[in-house]
Design a protein around this motif. Structure first.
Motif, PDB file in Angstrom:
ATOM      1  N   ILE A 193      24.738   3.607 109.894  1.00  0.00           N
ATOM      2  CA  ILE A 193      25.541   4.466 110.772  1.00  0.00           C
ATOM      3  C   ILE A 193      26.947   3.893 110.901  1.00  0.00           C
ATOM      4  N   PHE A 194      27.899   4.793 111.149  1.00  0.00           N
ATOM      5  CA  PHE A 194      29.292   4.368 111.360  1.00  0.00           C
ATOM      6  C   PHE A 194      29.958   5.411 112.227  1.00  0.00           C
ATOM      7  N   ASN A 195      31.012   5.000 112.916  1.00  0.00           N
ATOM      8  CA  ASN A 195      31.706   5.958 113.794  1.00  0.00           C
ATOM      9  C   ASN A 195      33.195   6.062 113.471  1.00  0.00           C
ATOM     10  N   GLY A 196      33.605   5.441 112.392  1.00  0.00           N
ATOM     11  CA  GLY A 196      35.001   5.521 111.981  1.00  0.00           C
ATOM     12  C   GLY A 196      35.874   4.450 112.623  1.00  0.00           C
ATOM     13  N   ARG A 197      35.296   3.649 113.548  1.00  0.00           N
ATOM     14  CA  ARG A 197      36.106   2.650 114.275  1.00  0.00           C
ATOM     15  C   ARG A 197      35.493   1.252 114.257  1.00  0.00           C
ATOM     16  N   ASP A 198      34.143   1.200 114.325  1.00  0.00           N
ATOM     17  CA  ASP A 198      33.483  -0.085 114.595  1.00  0.00           C
ATOM     18  C   ASP A 198      32.738  -0.644 113.388  1.00  0.00           C
ATOM     19  N   GLY A 199      33.056  -0.186 112.192  1.00  0.00           N
ATOM     20  CA  GLY A 199      32.344  -0.678 111.007  1.00  0.00           C
ATOM     21  C   GLY A 199      31.000   0.012 110.839  1.00  0.00           C
ATOM     22  N   GLU A 200      30.276  -0.416 109.791  1.00  0.00           N
ATOM     23  CA  GLU A 200      28.974   0.178 109.488  1.00  0.00           C
ATOM     24  C   GLU A 200      27.888  -0.726 110.064  1.00  0.00           C
ATOM     25  N   TRP A 201      26.817  -0.126 110.551  1.00  0.00           N
ATOM     26  CA  TRP A 201      25.687  -0.883 111.101  1.00  0.00           C
ATOM     27  C   TRP A 201      24.386  -0.322 110.548  1.00  0.00           C
ATOM     28  N   ARG A 241      36.860  -0.750 107.522  1.00  0.00           N
ATOM     29  CA  ARG A 241      37.999  -0.792 106.609  1.00  0.00           C
ATOM     30  C   ARG A 241      39.156   0.004 107.202  1.00  0.00           C
ATOM     31  N   VAL A 242      40.363  -0.430 106.882  1.00  0.00           N
ATOM     32  CA  VAL A 242      41.549   0.307 107.313  1.00  0.00           C
ATOM     33  C   VAL A 242      41.941   1.217 106.150  1.00  0.00           C
ATOM     34  N   PRO A 243      42.111   2.508 106.392  1.00  0.00           N
ATOM     35  CA  PRO A 243      42.466   3.389 105.276  1.00  0.00           C
ATOM     36  C   PRO A 243      43.855   3.050 104.734  1.00  0.00           C
ATOM     37  N   PRO A 244      44.057   3.213 103.410  1.00  0.00           N
ATOM     38  CA  PRO A 244      45.425   3.152 102.905  1.00  0.00           C
ATOM     39  C   PRO A 244      46.241   4.206 103.663  1.00  0.00           C
ATOM     40  N   ASP A 245      47.477   3.894 104.009  1.00  0.00           N
ATOM     41  CA  ASP A 245      48.246   4.785 104.887  1.00  0.00           C
ATOM     42  C   ASP A 245      48.884   5.927 104.100  1.00  0.00           C
ATOM     43  N   VAL A 246      48.037   6.854 103.662  1.00  0.00           N
ATOM     44  CA  VAL A 246      48.539   8.024 102.937  1.00  0.00           C
ATOM     45  C   VAL A 246      47.992   9.294 103.573  1.00  0.00           C
ATOM     46  N   TRP A 247      48.885  10.224 103.830  1.00  0.00           N
ATOM     47  CA  TRP A 247      48.488  11.536 104.356  1.00  0.00           C
ATOM     48  C   TRP A 247      48.480  12.549 103.222  1.00  0.00           C
ATOM     49  N   LEU A 248      47.566  13.485 103.293  1.00  0.00           N
ATOM     50  CA  LEU A 248      47.645  14.636 102.401  1.00  0.00           C
ATOM     51  C   LEU A 248      48.116  15.841 103.215  1.00  0.00           C
ATOM     52  N   ALA A 293      34.285  18.647 109.770  1.00  0.00           N
ATOM     53  CA  ALA A 293      32.899  18.427 109.338  1.00  0.00           C
ATOM     54  C   ALA A 293      32.850  18.066 107.849  1.00  0.00           C
ATOM     55  N   HIS A 294      33.720  18.695 107.050  1.00  0.00           N
ATOM     56  CA  HIS A 294      33.768  18.333 105.624  1.00  0.00           C
ATOM     57  C   HIS A 294      34.259  16.898 105.437  1.00  0.00           C
ATOM     58  N   ALA A 295      35.241  16.503 106.242  1.00  0.00           N
ATOM     59  CA  ALA A 295      35.775  15.138 106.120  1.00  0.00           C
ATOM     60  C   ALA A 295      34.704  14.113 106.504  1.00  0.00           C
ATOM     61  N   ILE A 296      33.924  14.421 107.539  1.00  0.00           N
ATOM     62  CA  ILE A 296      32.840  13.512 107.952  1.00  0.00           C
ATOM     63  C   ILE A 296      31.791  13.421 106.854  1.00  0.00           C
ATOM     64  N   GLU A 297      31.406  14.561 106.292  1.00  0.00           N
ATOM     65  CA  GLU A 297      30.386  14.548 105.253  1.00  0.00           C
ATOM     66  C   GLU A 297      30.867  13.748 104.046  1.00  0.00           C
ATOM     67  N   ALA A 298      32.142  13.898 103.717  1.00  0.00           N
ATOM     68  CA  ALA A 298      32.682  13.143 102.575  1.00  0.00           C
ATOM     69  C   ALA A 298      32.655  11.644 102.857  1.00  0.00           C
ATOM     70  N   ALA A 299      32.960  11.250 104.093  1.00  0.00           N
ATOM     71  CA  ALA A 299      32.930   9.818 104.437  1.00  0.00           C
ATOM     72  C   ALA A 299      31.505   9.279 104.352  1.00  0.00           C
ATOM     73  N   GLU A 300      30.535  10.070 104.845  1.00  0.00           N
ATOM     74  CA  GLU A 300      29.133   9.659 104.744  1.00  0.00           C
ATOM     75  C   GLU A 300      28.744   9.464 103.278  1.00  0.00           C
ATOM     76  N   GLN A 301      29.182  10.414 102.451  1.00  0.00           N
ATOM     77  CA  GLN A 301      28.763  10.452 101.049  1.00  0.00           C
ATOM     78  C   GLN A 301      29.411   9.344 100.219  1.00  0.00           C
ATOM     79  N   CYS A 302      30.679   9.025 100.519  1.00  0.00           N
ATOM     80  CA  CYS A 302      31.391   8.101  99.620  1.00  0.00           C
ATOM     81  C   CYS A 302      31.279   6.659 100.091  1.00  0.00           C
ATOM     82  N   GLY A 303      30.528   6.419 101.172  1.00  0.00           N
ATOM     83  CA  GLY A 303      30.295   5.043 101.599  1.00  0.00           C
ATOM     84  C   GLY A 303      31.437   4.457 102.393  1.00  0.00           C
ATOM     85  N   GLU A 304      32.338   5.276 102.877  1.00  0.00           N
ATOM     86  CA  GLU A 304      33.520   4.790 103.593  1.00  0.00           C
ATOM     87  C   GLU A 304      33.177   4.555 105.066  1.00  0.00           C
TER      88      GLU A 304
END
Lengths: 250, 250
Positions: A46-54, A78-85, A130-141
């Motif tokens: 599990i991860f919440n985008g702030r506290d790492g993976e557990w 991890r800290v994301p590379p600072d790039v916006w799309l 929701a798509h961004a969350i699913e992508a993060a779950e899927q890509c191991g980020e």
């Protein structure tokens, strides 16, 4: 909700740490218990985008309810590379796809913009999120790309921080190839701007080209669809200034 | 059938040259006359993948029938950069997407392969070919990526021409970053191999890594979906060894 290399990864909102317990929402409980058939004691990441993976264990199972208990630390945050799309929304399926790909390719922030030639269909940022969350779950980020509320391009440029460089994917084909232009460009905060299918209006191009922090680039000799251009531009940025080189960066 | 920057581009099978006339098939006639509302004398760009692009005029209009007459030369025929995309089919929508993106990103040949962990759904090469044609129409290209019949990976490697290098997108993450590895690699014929969602089997990885013409590479720190990996790998190849640099290449 996604399974990566046999391991289920789940995004949760709750704070995470060594002794955290997490109450599942009905959709998560349904996915873990009814779809994936997990039971008491089974493990998920599990991860919440702030506290790492557990790593967490199923502590209680109910019908559309349940809890997870953290048992061990996983990957550090991890800290994301600072790039916006920054992209102009197109047809619904391709807009969904753009968000999925931008998140998988490691954008920190996804900013929809309305340009003069954007067919401004109604956007649902919560759906894109929701798509961004699913992508993060899927890509191991461990982080989730932030999906911003749509804004007008002109307003975005009015308030632009000059410290953030903007790679402008120009269909005019008079700019330098992206990989070559980025190889000479400084590191630091960046954004990538991809136009709508109809291209940018001449006054938009003129304004962008006149801004000193804008780097116009081309993406090869073919006319790329907006979703393809998103993948290509983020790939070149990540491979040049982002976190794809072995030595790190971004 | 696609409209690029206000110009309709149509792939046709017939030979093309200064005095050619082309009989439209029913779908093409329906598209031009019923959907796009063209009439006698209106112009379209046509290409057949071999003879360059030509401007043609509607010479006769019927119900699901009609002819075009060439009136002027358009772009000359381009030779595709000699890169093949080899991929393991996945879910139908994502397989369609892979073919569209590979064609847009300028692959010369698209080769589906069955690997040990490929869920071998039935593939319809004629359907994939239609996607490749549509992508060529849309991206302004004069050639169409050749979609090959699916083969087993082992058989493909048995008959491999050692002169063609193979960029192997290895999920093991022990290889060099793709952009860095390709920057040191020779020009000439190349292929890119993207595995199935389940990854390659250990014996497949061992065989690939033992072949002298195989270059293992990684595509960043995140686990990419197969369709994302296709876009990223082709982008890096085109930007490094292909036709994206201003100076040409491939």
């Amino acid at each position: 909700m996604a399974e990566v290399e046999g391991k289920i990864r789940l995004f949760v909102e709750a704070p995470l740490g060594p002794d955290a317990t997490v109450a599942l929402d009905p959709a998560q409980a349904h996915y873990l218990f009814a779809v994936m058939r997990l039971g008491q004691g089974d493990r998920v990441a599990i991860f919440n985008g702030r506290d790492g993976e557990w790593l967490a264990e199923v502590a209680s199972v109910g019908k559309r309810i349940g809890t997870l208990a953290v048992v061990a630390a996983g990957q550090p945050q991890r800290v994301p590379p600072d790039v916006w799309l920054i992209f102009a929304p197109i047809k619904k399926a391709r807009t969904d796809f753009i968000v999925e790909k931008a998140a998988e390719l490691g954008a920190a922030r996804i900013q929809p913009v309305f340009t003069r030639f954007t067919n401004s269909e109604r956007l649902r940022p919560e759906r894109l999120r929701a798509h961004a969350i699913e992508a993060a779950e899927q890509c191991g980020e461990t982080y989730v790309a932030d999906v911003a509320e749509p804004v007008k391009l002109a307003a975005l440029l009015d308030g632009w921080d000059p410290a953030r460089r903007l790679m402008f994917c120009d269909e005019g084909r008079t700019a330098r190839p992206a990989a070559e232009a980025l190889a000479d460009a400084p590191r630091g905060p960046w954004a990538i701007l991809i136009g709508p299918e109809g291209g940018f209006a001449p006054e938009e191009v003129a304004r962008l080209r006149a801004m000193p922090w804008v780097l116009p680039v081309t993406l090869g000799p073919r006319v790329l669809r907006a979703d393809t251009a998103v993948c290509a531009a983020l790939t070149i940025w990540q491979a040049t200034l982002g976190d794809w080189p072995a030595e790190g960066g971004g």
